[in-house]
Design a protein around this motif. Structure first.
Motif, PDB file in Angstrom:
ATOM      1  N   UNK A 430       5.181 -19.019   9.648  1.00  0.00           N
ATOM      2  CA  UNK A 430       4.956 -17.835   8.818  1.00  0.00           C
ATOM      3  C   UNK A 430       5.432 -16.646   9.641  1.00  0.00           C
ATOM      4  N   UNK A 431       6.497 -15.997   9.176  1.00  0.00           N
ATOM      5  CA  UNK A 431       7.136 -14.980  10.017  1.00  0.00           C
ATOM      6  C   UNK A 431       6.238 -13.772  10.270  1.00  0.00           C
ATOM      7  N   UNK A 432       6.432 -13.188  11.423  1.00  0.00           N
ATOM      8  CA  UNK A 432       5.569 -12.100  11.903  1.00  0.00           C
ATOM      9  C   UNK A 432       5.484 -10.932  10.912  1.00  0.00           C
ATOM     10  N   UNK A 433       4.268 -10.528  10.630  1.00  0.00           N
ATOM     11  CA  UNK A 433       4.015  -9.348   9.787  1.00  0.00           C
ATOM     12  C   UNK A 433       2.999  -8.467  10.527  1.00  0.00           C
ATOM     13  N   UNK A 434       2.942  -7.180  10.187  1.00  0.00           N
ATOM     14  CA  UNK A 434       1.914  -6.363  10.838  1.00  0.00           C
ATOM     15  C   UNK A 434       0.527  -6.806  10.372  1.00  0.00           C
ATOM     16  N   UNK A 435      -0.373  -6.979  11.325  1.00  0.00           N
ATOM     17  CA  UNK A 435      -1.723  -7.438  10.948  1.00  0.00           C
ATOM     18  C   UNK A 435      -2.526  -6.282  10.371  1.00  0.00           C
ATOM     19  N   UNK A 436      -3.415  -6.632   9.459  1.00  0.00           N
ATOM     20  CA  UNK A 436      -4.350  -5.627   8.957  1.00  0.00           C
ATOM     21  C   UNK A 436      -5.484  -5.514   9.972  1.00  0.00           C
ATOM     22  N   UNK A 437      -5.924  -4.299  10.248  1.00  0.00           N
ATOM     23  CA  UNK A 437      -6.974  -4.144  11.248  1.00  0.00           C
ATOM     24  C   UNK A 437      -8.352  -4.185  10.607  1.00  0.00           C
ATOM     25  N   UNK A 438      -9.382  -4.496  11.403  1.00  0.00           N
ATOM     26  CA  UNK A 438     -10.732  -4.596  10.850  1.00  0.00           C
ATOM     27  C   UNK A 438     -11.174  -3.290  10.184  1.00  0.00           C
ATOM     28  N   UNK A 439     -12.044  -3.428   9.185  1.00  0.00           N
ATOM     29  CA  UNK A 439     -12.528  -2.258   8.450  1.00  0.00           C
ATOM     30  C   UNK A 439     -13.329  -1.334   9.368  1.00  0.00           C
ATOM     31  N   UNK A 440     -13.450  -0.086   8.955  1.00  0.00           N
ATOM     32  CA  UNK A 440     -14.193   0.902   9.743  1.00  0.00           C
ATOM     33  C   UNK A 440     -15.390   1.360   8.915  1.00  0.00           C
ATOM     34  N   UNK A 441     -16.540   1.357   9.547  1.00  0.00           N
ATOM     35  CA  UNK A 441     -17.747   1.752   8.832  1.00  0.00           C
ATOM     36  C   UNK A 441     -17.617   3.176   8.290  1.00  0.00           C
ATOM     37  N   UNK A 442     -17.857   3.343   7.013  1.00  0.00           N
ATOM     38  CA  UNK A 442     -17.907   4.679   6.422  1.00  0.00           C
ATOM     39  C   UNK A 442     -16.546   5.292   6.109  1.00  0.00           C
ATOM     40  N   UNK A 443     -15.461   4.540   6.326  1.00  0.00           N
ATOM     41  CA  UNK A 443     -14.112   5.075   6.047  1.00  0.00           C
ATOM     42  C   UNK A 443     -13.402   4.110   5.092  1.00  0.00           C
ATOM     43  N   UNK A 444     -12.820   4.656   4.031  1.00  0.00           N
ATOM     44  CA  UNK A 444     -12.065   3.813   3.093  1.00  0.00           C
ATOM     45  C   UNK A 444     -10.594   3.736   3.501  1.00  0.00           C
ATOM     46  N   UNK A 445     -10.016   2.582   3.261  1.00  0.00           N
ATOM     47  CA  UNK A 445      -8.558   2.444   3.372  1.00  0.00           C
ATOM     48  C   UNK A 445      -7.994   2.562   4.765  1.00  0.00           C
ATOM     49  N   UNK A 446      -8.771   2.249   5.801  1.00  0.00           N
ATOM     50  CA  UNK A 446      -8.231   2.308   7.166  1.00  0.00           C
ATOM     51  C   UNK A 446      -7.620   0.967   7.544  1.00  0.00           C
ATOM     52  N   UNK A 447      -6.690   1.012   8.505  1.00  0.00           N
ATOM     53  CA  UNK A 447      -6.198  -0.219   9.112  1.00  0.00           C
ATOM     54  C   UNK A 447      -5.057  -0.909   8.396  1.00  0.00           C
ATOM     55  N   UNK A 448      -4.370  -0.195   7.467  1.00  0.00           N
ATOM     56  CA  UNK A 448      -3.217  -0.797   6.783  1.00  0.00           C
ATOM     57  C   UNK A 448      -1.937  -0.289   7.414  1.00  0.00           C
ATOM     58  N   UNK A 449      -1.014  -1.202   7.648  1.00  0.00           N
ATOM     59  CA  UNK A 449       0.279  -0.773   8.173  1.00  0.00           C
ATOM     60  C   UNK A 449       1.125  -0.233   7.022  1.00  0.00           C
ATOM     61  N   UNK A 450       1.750   0.918   7.234  1.00  0.00           N
ATOM     62  CA  UNK A 450       2.640   1.476   6.205  1.00  0.00           C
ATOM     63  C   UNK A 450       4.072   1.163   6.593  1.00  0.00           C
ATOM     64  N   UNK A 451       4.879   0.809   5.603  1.00  0.00           N
ATOM     65  CA  UNK A 451       6.294   0.587   5.914  1.00  0.00           C
ATOM     66  C   UNK A 451       6.982   1.931   6.126  1.00  0.00           C
ATOM     67  N   UNK A 452       8.135   1.876   6.749  1.00  0.00           N
ATOM     68  CA  UNK A 452       8.865   3.105   7.057  1.00  0.00           C
ATOM     69  C   UNK A 452       9.631   3.580   5.821  1.00  0.00           C
TER      70      UNK A 452
END
Ligand SMILES: Cc1cc2nc3c(=O)[nH]c(=O)nc-3n(C[C@H](O)[C@H](O)[C@H](O)COP(=O)(O)OP(=O)(O)OC[C@H]3O[C@@H](n4cnc5c(N)ncnc54)[C@H](O)[C@@H]3O)c2cc1C
Length: 563
Positions: A430-452
């Protein structure tokens, strides 16, 4: 395997002219000169903010990232060339996130010129094609889905770029032989051709690869799990015309029913990688005559070819329990190593550097406390753990561990010829993709990699990576207005003095995916983008208070895992 001997001088933009050495039958590697360090030239020793031990792919990426952020690091490498001597042909496949990082660091164009872009992959078994994919179809980034290039070229271009940026003190032939940790700093012992010396550093980064000696100096356990699968690389140049695609055979008729990889690389060289019998003799399978016969069976008896490099390899899985030990941080293979299936090793190390660079720059410049670095550990350790799990599944598919596993695997292969559902079960990496990071308490939508992707504001039309680069080590708050008269951004901007490490931009209304793939969010959304192009969070109808909380979370404890 490599018998290096000097060949001829070449120019180099670093000013410190390297020599070229023969890195095997066809590869020429630069040799960088040892330069007497100030400590051996009689100058008073001083403490450095950042010392990176290991100038391989990951250490160099971090040094380059820090230099773009104005942080001068010392890099110590025991060798005097790029690639690892004796294994000059290792990594070669770079995934989109890495290419986006390299664009920001200023070497993407050079990689593109030298390497081979590709997006189509085909999976075969025996003589049949099981399925094919085209990664370009889902790609909205300014960078290619994948680029193949021998790893030493990437390192070489990084060395040149680091020299161009002019901040980093890159010390070749400097082996770290001991390290002692203190509360406020770390002391390193270094051996060089002109004698030994020691230096002090506020922060030490261990980028010494899978056999890290620093782990031993600090008494850290890593418990490797060694695979029994054996492989042999043949880098080959030939005149036969083949498409610039990734082909993988799960069971190749020309390799006794075992797996084979076929990738184009730079200089007209192809990476042919053959799975060997588990009990094979590595010396024998990599003997030129034996390898020649194997390649001939693969390409056809009538095809003439030149063997550029041959190397047997096997893999291990290992990961440190903690990626930080006080003032020492572990990155790349020193922190985690995995099988190369899916090209997750080097690509994940590049993402380690991308994650750590901006945080370290903030800490070194006293814009954030050292606890921000803990988020490097929680995020990248979670990523490494996922990557190891993914690559282990591939390894199991390619080398079944029991008769039952083999029967199951073979059933999947025969079904995959006819039924799409079974194709999803064929696992050749399965070819390398940016990993999603663990959720952050009290913050929505953190930890997603955005494409350029393109970013459009009323005054600018650029890409996210370029925009982020202009901001240096600041967070970027992109607001998507409800209407052309929406005053939310003006209201937030009036409090800009509260957030010196944040830059606002208002996106052009109506910029959406139909509009050249531009970054898009629902109207009324503010997305906070980190310098590594990950989201720090999203706010609907942002207020000064909610933004304040999100910025503070990102720059203090940052993305501390809530899980
Ligand atoms: C066969 C194979 C194929 C692969 N294919 C891919 C691929 O296609 N894509 C991909 O992304 N990855 C791939 N990888 C993985 C990739 O090569 C590694 O993940 C990558 O090299 C790790 O980089 P690093 O900088 O962490 O370590 P290294 O590249 O090992 O660099 C470590 C550096 O530290 C230096 N060093 C060591 N000890 C000391 C010391 N005591 N003092 C000073 N310096 C020291 C060394 O000289 C070296 O320069 C592959 C690996 C293999 C084996």
């Amino acid at each position: 395997m490599l018998d290096s001997k000097p060949m001829k001088s070449t120019h180099d933009s670093s000013g410190a002219a390297p020599t070229l050495v023969d890195g095997g039958a066809g590869y020429q590697l630069p040799v960088f000169p040892f330069v007497t360090p100030p400590e051996l030239a009689g100058e008073r020793s001083r403490r450095y903010p950042v010392v990176i031990v290991g100038g391989g792919l990951v250490g160099l990426t971090l040094a380059c990232d820090l230099a773009t952020r104005g942080v001068a690091a010392v890099v110590l490498d025991e060798d005097d060339t790029v690639g690892v001597r004796g294994a000059s042909s290792r990594g070669m496949c770079y995934a989109q996130k890495s290419l986006e990082v390299f664009d920001r660091l200023g070497i993407y164009e050079r990689l593109l010129e030298k390497g081979v872009k590709w997006s189509v992959g085909r999976t075969l078994s025996e003589g049949d094609e099981l399925y094919a994919f085209d990664a370009q179809l889902d790609c909205v980034s300014a960078q290619a889905p994948f680029l193949n290039l021998q790893q030493f070229y990437v390192e070489w271009f990084l060395v040149d770029r680091i020299a161009e940026l002019g901040l980093t003190d890159l010390r070749w032939k400097s082996r770290v032989t001991g390290a002692v940790r203190h509360d406020s700093h770390v002391v390193l012992q270094i051996e060089t051709p002109e004698g030994a010396y020691s230096i002090e550093a506020d922060w030490v980064i261990d980028a010494t690869g899978a056999n890290s000696p620093l782990r031993d100096y600090f008494g850290m356990q890593i418990n490797p799990e060694r695979g029994t699968d054996r492989w042999c690389i043949c880098d080959v140049r030939f005149s036969k015309q083949l498409p610039a695609e990734r082909w993988t055979w799960v069971a190749a008729p020309f390799n006794e029913g075992r797996a084979v990889w076929q990738h184009p690389m730079a200089d007209g060289v192809w990476r042919l990688d053959y799975q060997m019998a588990p009990d094979c003799d590595p010396q024998r399978v990599s003997h030129p005559d034996v390898a020649h016969e194997r390649v001939s069976a693969h390409l056809g008896k009538d095809v003439e070819f030149e063997m550029v490099w041959i190397g047997p390899w096997h893999y291990r899985n290992q990961m440190l329990e903690h990626f930080r030990l006080g003032r020492v941080l572990f990155i790349g293979d020193a922190a985690h190593a995995m099988s190369p299936f899916g090209a997750r090793g080097g690509n994940s190390g590049i993402q380690d550097a991308d994650n750590l660079g901006w945080k370290l720059a903030l800490v070194v410049n006293a814009n954030a406390s050292g606890s921000l670095l803990d988020s490097y550990c929680s995020e990248r350790r979670a990523a490494a753990s996922e990557n190891i799990a993914v690559t282990k599944r591939t390894a199991r598919f390619l080398a079944p561990q029991s008769e039952a596993e083999r029967l199951l695997r073979d059933a999947v292969l025969s079904l995959a010829c006819h039924y799409p559902f079974a194709r999803a079960l064929v696992n050749t990496g399965r070819l390398s993709v940016p990993n999603r990071y663990p959720a952050v308490t009290g913050i929505d939508g953190a930890g997603e990699s955005l494409q350029n992707v393109p970013v459009k504001t009323p005054h600018r039309h650029t890409t996210l990576a370029r925009y982020s680069l202009e901001q240096g080590t600041r967070l970027l708050a992109l607001y998507f207005p409800l209407s052309p008269t929406d005053a939310t951004a003006d209201h937030l901007r009036a409090h800009q003095h509260k957030w010196p490490l944040l830059r606002f931009a208002v996106c052009a209304p109506g910029a959406d995916l139909d509009d050249g793939g531009a970054l898009s969010e629902p109207p009324g959304t503010l997305v906070l983008v980190r310098p590594d192009l990950y989201t720090a969070g999203r706010l609907q109808a942002p207020t000064v208070k909610t933004l304040e909380h999100m910025v503070a979370t990102s720059l203090t404890q940052s993305l501390e895992s809530s899980s």
